[in-house]
Design an enzyme around this catalytic site. Sequence first.
Site: not given
Length: 537
Positions: A199, A265
């Site tokens: 994660d 991101e």
Amino acid sequence: MREWWRDAVIYQIYPRSFQDDNGDGIGDLKGITRRLDYVASLGVDAIWLSPFFTSPDKDMGYDVSDYTSVNAIFGTIDDFDALMAKAHDLGLKVIIDQVLSHTSDQHPWFIESRKDKTNPKADWYVWADPQKDGTPPTNWPSVFGGSAWMFDARRRQYYLHNFLVSQPDLNFHNPEVIDALVDAMRFWLERGVDGFRLDTVNYYVHDKKLRDNPASNWDEFPGNPYEAQTHLFSKTQPENIAILKRIRALMNDFEDRMLIGEVGEDGLRQVEVMGQYTSGGDKLHMAYSFAMLSHDHSPDHFRNCISEFLNKAPDGWPCWSFSNHDVQRHVTRWATTPALQNTVARQAINMLVSFPGALGIYQGEELGQIETDIEFHELRDLGYIDFWPDNKGRDGCRTPMVWDANQTHAGFSTGEPWLPVKAPQIARSVSEQEGKSDTVLQAYRAALTFRKDRNELRYGETSFPKLPDPLLAVARRFEGKTLTGVFNLSDTEQAVDLSGGAILAGEKHAALDKSRLTLPAFGFAFVETQDEGSAFA
């Protein structure tokens, strides 16, 4: 010998919403075990279990308070071992979540760390002094709103939490922390798990100098202040590479195991980081991002995601998925009208199987499941509650699996479910689709069988023949044959001319008249050609 994970189809199971076996309204490990025959019947290769570890459940298990024990609401370690045995008997690999970037504030490590500045675990979390005016050390925001720093009166310092206040970030600049996490992962490897899903894998290391993030480029201030920054220093630091290498070295001590990391991101930067983290054969085996978990359903978006990865990480490996437990279900995101939802679902799985790499399927998407409309009083996800109603959080994609439309709560539980089971979801239950043709469930099984039968889709080189928007073409070439998926990503009919010798293969939602291929709204087809010839005139 080719590794099993390279073209694996991984089925994500969200334990509290899959199957409740004891009637308390929360799914459990015994329930999962009972339903594994169904999972195997889909034609998938592995299951990924979201966290089932001991936790106060402020973030539904992603706030771990003990890395090596099972949360009692899900069962026992013996229940986990039984699940593993059944999965392996069915030929299913088992991948489990590892939430390493942060723990719960109830973890014994943090309880000790926050006592004072001199205890043995004082430096196990990211602590920093206030600025002279008492404000936080940096301008870093939390993903869930507000500052990423929380003041602790006992230490008279702030601690970092990229997510909930109750999820303090571990300090990966401390080797003892890494050693402890590696030991916890070894515990599960020794129990026989086949891999880990890491994660928030790019959040591990923070900038040791605690520099402020710069503002991002925005025309209108975003709904979540987190999006107003470019996160240069709060995540994705160069030192993260060494952490991944350390974890990979652990995996190499065991035979035939796999690491897949979740990269969070901005924009195509996600794909670039995926490439960095999977290249070289000494870090992650695979990575996936949120790049395809967005509302962007344009041909350019899918082309760019895949081609950017292939160009920047030729020796890396991707995993693509359209839905998971953190985002609105893709049928709801992409279907322009309710009447087209099943059509979008059928196209989505056929588009997914045309992509290179491993594939991820989130429980219920094989039923064409849509987002559940959650009322404010039904909320369980605390992460985005401050953004209601513009962001209704993640509960809508986490509602229970629907097994049998004729049973209480669609067969999920005999008790009151932790999240509601509503009529629009029940209408898409397994019982309403099993054994019937022209259903989304049938389309998923057919598409996964087709992928296994066609080496072009498993091993082939990938290219993108240029077609006008809104058409997407994905060509896969292997040993003199090219199989090209053609997808109409719109709700209006489109047509394209095929070259001579091109024939249709596999499932289709299109019509071929001589050389003219007509694709209805969200239609698709696979076109087969010999040698290097183009499928299109």
